[in-house]
Design an enzyme around this catalytic site. Structure first.
Site, PDB file in Angstrom:
ATOM      1  CG  ASP A  42      -1.748  -1.122   1.244  1.00  7.03           C
ATOM      2  OD1 ASP A  42      -2.082  -1.607   0.300  1.00  7.03           O
ATOM      3  OD2 ASP A  42      -2.327  -1.421   2.476  1.00  7.03           O
TER       4      ASP A  42
HETATM    5  N1  URA Z   1      -1.187  -5.738   4.063  1.00  2.42           N
HETATM    6  C1  URA Z   1      -1.572  -4.626   3.977  1.00  2.42           C
HETATM    7  O1  URA Z   1      -2.981  -4.349   4.690  1.00  2.42           O
HETATM    8  N2  URA Z   1      -0.972  -3.751   3.313  1.00  2.42           N
HETATM    9  C2  URA Z   1       0.065  -3.911   2.635  1.00  2.42           C
HETATM   10  O2  URA Z   1       0.679  -3.034   2.085  1.00  2.42           O
HETATM   11  C3  URA Z   1       0.512  -5.391   2.923  1.00  2.42           C
HETATM   12  C4  URA Z   1      -0.111  -6.185   3.372  1.00  2.42           C
END
Ligand code: URA
Length: 244
Positions: A105
């Protein structure tokens, strides 16, 4: 296997420039192949050739593997207005054929693999492979023994998705800094896991995939090339749920 490609295509791919810009460089005499000035756009190039453009040697390696310590604010796809991880690579690592292996993310930091090896990427993100991924998170509320037990059983997300068994363990005395070990890669998985436990992720950092650990010498935003053997450490420790 030796890959043979046209000179203009090779330069365009490796230097991240258009085919016409590559041709212009050839035309104005800036391109040398094995020490000889080349004028033909369609000169056939193999991995053993040495290409020098404007005094700089190009890397003709077929497959490249790069590890990045992704900074917050950087994204793993080129559809957003935020800076795309590949675009932030230093000039010497940039190539046109690179892509991110899976997604982190925008606000997640840490270990991001970048490659041009489609088969490798496909295996890493394949839901069948159960590659182990380790994250360190800070949470709004402390985790409980019950949360840890639920993770071990396999958490059910708020939308009803049943996850595979995972591990959670506190790394600080207040039980709010927590390591998550997961074997799948669903969308926003860690954040949704926290949500299912009526908790909230405040920060998230990936520090390991399989046996590949984020190198300590990489600051946020930095990246470096690793050997294939090192990149392939991601496949160590993968679970075989059929056997378990
Ligand atoms: N889980 C999440 O919520 N975000 C990420 O970036 C990776 C795993």
């Amino acid at each position: 296997m030796v890959t043979i490609e046209r000179l203009d295509k090779t330069i365009s791919k490796i230097m991240c420039i258009s085919r016409s810009d590559a041709r212009r460089l050839i035309k104005i005499g800036k391109v040398f192949v094995n020490g000889e000035k080349m004028k033909a756009f369609d000169t056939k190039i193999s991995e053993s050739d040495e290409i020098v453009v404007d005094g700089e040697k190009l890397s003709l390696e077929k497959n490249v593997y790069i590890v990045m310590n992704k900074a917050a604010g950087i994204v793993c796809d080129d559809k957003s207005s935020a800076p795309y991880a590949i675009e932030t690579l230093p000039k010497e690592l940039k190539r046109k054929d690179l892509f991110c292996v899976g997604r982190l993310d925008k606000d997640t930091t840490g270990l991001l693999l970048i490659t041009n090896d489609g088969e490798f990427s496909h295996s890493v993100i394949s839901p069948k492979k159960h590659i182990e991924k380790r994250y360190r998170a800070t949470l709004q509320n402390p985790i409980t023994e019950n949360d840890i037990a639920k993770a071990k059983q396999g958490i059910t997300l708020k939308d009803g998705t049943k996850l595979l068994p995972s591990e959670m363990f506190a790394v600080t005395a207040d039980n709010k800094t927590v390591d998550f070990v997961i074997f799948e890669g669903k969308y926003h998985q860690i954040k949704r896991m926290a949500g299912a436990l009526d908790n909230k992720i405040l920060s998230l950092h990936r520090y390991q995939i399989g046996e590949l650990v984020l190198p300590k010498d990489l600051d946020f935003g930095e990246a470096k090339k690793v050997e294939k053997e090192q990149a392939f450490l991601v496949f160590e420790k993968a679970k075989n749920w059929q056997k378990d």
